[in-house]
Design an enzyme around this catalytic site. Structure first.
Site, PDB file in Angstrom:
ATOM      1  N   LYS A 113      48.332  51.342  36.531  1.00 21.72           N
ATOM      2  CA  LYS A 113      48.928  51.684  38.043  1.00 21.72           C
ATOM      3  C   LYS A 113      50.208  52.790  37.472  1.00 21.72           C
ATOM      4  O   LYS A 113      50.378  53.781  38.389  1.00 21.72           O
ATOM      5  CB  LYS A 113      49.214  50.626  38.796  1.00 21.72           C
ATOM      6  CG  LYS A 113      48.228  49.957  39.341  1.00 21.72           C
ATOM      7  CD  LYS A 113      48.596  49.018  40.601  1.00 21.72           C
ATOM      8  CE  LYS A 113      47.657  48.527  41.116  1.00 21.72           C
ATOM      9  NZ  LYS A 113      48.104  47.471  42.171  1.00 21.72           N
ATOM     10  N   LYS A 138      36.090  50.372  38.055  1.00 20.00           N
ATOM     11  CA  LYS A 138      36.051  49.192  38.974  1.00 20.00           C
ATOM     12  C   LYS A 138      35.961  49.939  40.561  1.00 20.00           C
ATOM     13  O   LYS A 138      36.693  51.008  40.581  1.00 20.00           O
ATOM     14  CB  LYS A 138      37.242  48.531  38.742  1.00 20.00           C
ATOM     15  CG  LYS A 138      37.459  47.265  39.521  1.00 20.00           C
ATOM     16  CD  LYS A 138      38.710  46.613  39.304  1.00 20.00           C
ATOM     17  CE  LYS A 138      39.948  47.369  39.843  1.00 20.00           C
ATOM     18  NZ  LYS A 138      41.054  46.469  39.757  1.00 20.00           N
ATOM     19  N   LYS A 147      40.399  50.633  46.036  1.00 26.51           N
ATOM     20  CA  LYS A 147      41.030  51.134  46.962  1.00 26.51           C
ATOM     21  C   LYS A 147      42.018  52.518  46.668  1.00 26.51           C
ATOM     22  O   LYS A 147      42.139  53.553  47.299  1.00 26.51           O
ATOM     23  CB  LYS A 147      42.238  50.364  47.615  1.00 26.51           C
ATOM     24  CG  LYS A 147      41.607  49.214  48.295  1.00 26.51           C
ATOM     25  CD  LYS A 147      42.937  48.181  48.661  1.00 26.51           C
ATOM     26  CE  LYS A 147      42.626  46.846  49.018  1.00 26.51           C
ATOM     27  NZ  LYS A 147      43.818  45.868  49.048  1.00 26.51           N
TER      28      LYS A 147
HETATM   29  P1  TYM Z   1      43.884  42.900  45.251  1.00 23.19           P
HETATM   30  O1  TYM Z   1      44.332  43.134  46.546  1.00 23.19           O
HETATM   31  O2  TYM Z   1      43.647  44.178  44.571  1.00 23.19           O
HETATM   32  O3  TYM Z   1      42.333  42.522  45.254  1.00 23.19           O
HETATM   33  C1  TYM Z   1      41.941  41.302  46.156  1.00 23.19           C
HETATM   34  C2  TYM Z   1      41.002  40.586  45.597  1.00 23.19           C
HETATM   35  O4  TYM Z   1      40.077  41.118  45.411  1.00 23.19           O
HETATM   36  C3  TYM Z   1      39.378  41.267  44.126  1.00 23.19           C
HETATM   37  N1  TYM Z   1      38.840  42.518  43.717  1.00 23.19           N
HETATM   38  C4  TYM Z   1      37.530  42.556  43.129  1.00 23.19           C
HETATM   39  N2  TYM Z   1      36.625  41.954  42.872  1.00 23.19           N
HETATM   40  C5  TYM Z   1      35.472  42.259  42.388  1.00 23.19           C
HETATM   41  N3  TYM Z   1      35.309  43.884  42.119  1.00 23.19           N
HETATM   42  C6  TYM Z   1      36.283  44.539  42.522  1.00 23.19           C
HETATM   43  N4  TYM Z   1      36.062  45.748  42.324  1.00 23.19           N
HETATM   44  C7  TYM Z   1      37.562  43.906  43.117  1.00 23.19           C
HETATM   45  N5  TYM Z   1      38.641  44.845  43.478  1.00 23.19           N
HETATM   46  C8  TYM Z   1      39.363  43.535  43.765  1.00 23.19           C
HETATM   47  C9  TYM Z   1      40.827  40.723  43.289  1.00 23.19           C
HETATM   48  O5  TYM Z   1      40.262  40.377  42.126  1.00 23.19           O
HETATM   49  C10 TYM Z   1      41.361  39.835  44.015  1.00 23.19           C
HETATM   50  O6  TYM Z   1      40.772  38.763  44.002  1.00 23.19           O
HETATM   51  N6  TYM Z   1      47.419  40.720  42.478  1.00 23.19           N
HETATM   52  C11 TYM Z   1      46.197  40.510  43.521  1.00 23.19           C
HETATM   53  C12 TYM Z   1      46.869  39.992  44.743  1.00 23.19           C
HETATM   54  C13 TYM Z   1      47.690  38.712  44.473  1.00 23.19           C
HETATM   55  C14 TYM Z   1      47.126  37.684  44.204  1.00 23.19           C
HETATM   56  C15 TYM Z   1      48.328  36.434  44.305  1.00 23.19           C
HETATM   57  C16 TYM Z   1      45.881  36.621  43.756  1.00 23.19           C
HETATM   58  C17 TYM Z   1      48.799  38.630  44.741  1.00 23.19           C
HETATM   59  N7  TYM Z   1      49.486  37.132  44.663  1.00 23.19           N
HETATM   60  C18 TYM Z   1      48.092  35.159  43.840  1.00 23.19           C
HETATM   61  C19 TYM Z   1      45.592  35.720  43.468  1.00 23.19           C
HETATM   62  C20 TYM Z   1      46.665  34.720  43.634  1.00 23.19           C
HETATM   63  C21 TYM Z   1      45.495  41.888  43.894  1.00 23.19           C
HETATM   64  O7  TYM Z   1      46.520  42.908  43.818  1.00 23.19           O
HETATM   65  O8  TYM Z   1      44.507  41.794  44.447  1.00 23.19           O
END
Ligand code: TYM
Length: 332
Positions: free
Chosen positions: A111, A194, A197
């Site tokens: 990032k 991957k 967004k």
């Molecule tokens: P975020 O917002 O990027 O994504 C949310 C969830 O979607 C999953 N994900 C994917 N799974 C499969 N294939 C993909 N291409 C893909 N892109 C995203 C992510 O693994 C996630 O589960 N840091 C985290 C948010 C967060 C969080 C937490 C998660 C903040 N605090 C505490 C668990 C526990 C994030 O940016 O997710």
């Protein structure tokens, strides 16, 4: 007691990766665990967000969770900034985690890119806030997509170091829950990247707000190769696009990749893509209809989030008290 915490960022539209890798699994886990699901707006601001867009996205993501089948009465659904304990515990964890640990985080490297000097401190400390999200409720299990694995390892390290430093088993060592046929959904334009967004190409992802024509168009234009589809997963070597599209089909149809290979092996991509588009529209459109209905009633969504925050706060308070006491802070 097993308790689940998971979160999703309100940045732009949710995509199929978020749904298949995380949200759909949350829906399935809600029957067996006590769950907290959080829209992590404080994580979102580690990179610039337009205030009005952040507000709208927070409501939209909350609506998507409900529309996907998460029940806000059985679970706690809320947004992070409404529970101040996340920030308080994150600061404490900033003082537990080591620079070296955070320097190893691949997501930060990706990032921040080349312009590391200009990245926010929040982006660097992001995993400490994530650890705080989870441990503020002593959650034991965290369902996520595969890309969050390293962050959860860091959460475990923080919990263990805190417990060791203060000679007290205060925090649980959390277990990631990574399951289903689509734990890492790849870009439709490049099977080695991957689905995300932040990809500049809109054609790389299917979002939860795409209409049926757009979904069909994106699948039709998805990168493929000239060969017929393999009849077993052994045939995916060197064919990441086939693996990805067939994996998406398996996840959406609740089957496994082997069955999908047996059914479509020998077919051309064009035929398979038509089946995949129909399936995706069939599965996503009821969720989209319900999302639209909920977005027409922002008062309901806000009320549900406020109520969730009150319940989350109540759960967090005794844990925070224990943490403050353990560290040596004076009582209020
Ligand atoms: P975020 O917002 O990027 O994504 C949310 C969830 O979607 C999953 N994900 C994917 N799974 C499969 N294939 C993909 N291409 C893909 N892109 C995203 C992510 O693994 C996630 O589960 N840091 C985290 C948010 C967060 C969080 C937490 C998660 C903040 N605090 C505490 C668990 C526990 C994030 O940016 O997710």
């Amino acid at each position: 007691m097993s308790r689940i915490f998971s979160g999703v960022q309100p940045t732009g539209d949710l995509h199929l990766g978020n749904y298949l890798g995380a949200i759909r699994n949350w829906v399935r886990l809600q029957d067996d665990y006590e769950c907290l699901f959080c829209v992590v707006d404080m994580h979102a601001i580690t990179v610039w967000q337009e205030p009005d867009e952040l507000r709208a996205s927070t409501r939209e993501v909350a609506a998507a969770l409900l529309a996907s089948g998460i029940d806000p009465r059985r679970n706690i659904v809320f947004n992070q900034s409404q529970v101040p304990g996340h920030a308080e515990l994150a600061w404490i964890f900033n003082c537990v985690a080591r620079m070296g640990w955070l320097n190893r985080m691949t997501q930060f490297k990706e990032k921040a890119g080349k312009n590391r000097e200009n990245a926010s401190i929040g982006l660097f400390a992001y995993p400490c806030l994530m650890a705080a999200d989870i441990l503020l409720y002593k959650a034991t299990h965290v369902p996520v997509g595969e890309d969050q694995k390293q962050h959860l390892e860091l959460t475990r390290d923080i919990a263990q170091k805190f417990n060791n430093d203060f000679k007290k088993e205060l925090f649980p060592v959390v277990e990631p829950l990574i399951f289903g046929a689509a734990t890492r959904v790849m870009s439709l334009r490049d099977g080695s990247k991957k689905m995300s967004k932040s990809d500049p190409s809109d054609l790389s992802r299917i979002t939860m707000t795409d209409d049926a024509d757009t979904i069909a168009k994106k699948i039709r234009k998805a990168k493929s190769d000239p060969d017929a589809l393999p009849d077993s997963p052994d045939g995916f070597k060197g064919r990441p696009e086939a693996a990805n599209l067939m994996g998406i089909y398996a996840a959406l149809s609740d089957s496994d990749i082997k069955e999908v290979c047996e059914r479509f092996g020998g077919e051309q991509f064009s035929t398979f893509k038509q089946h995949l588009a129909d399936l995706a529209v069939d599965k996503l459109s009821p969720i989209q209809d319900e999302m639209r209905r909920l977005m027409g009633d922002p008062g309901y969504v806000d009320g549900m989030l406020n109520e969730g925050a009150v319940r989350a706060q109540e759960m967090a308070e005794p844990i925070l008290k224990e943490v403050r006491e353990t560290i040596g802070f004076l009582r209020k």
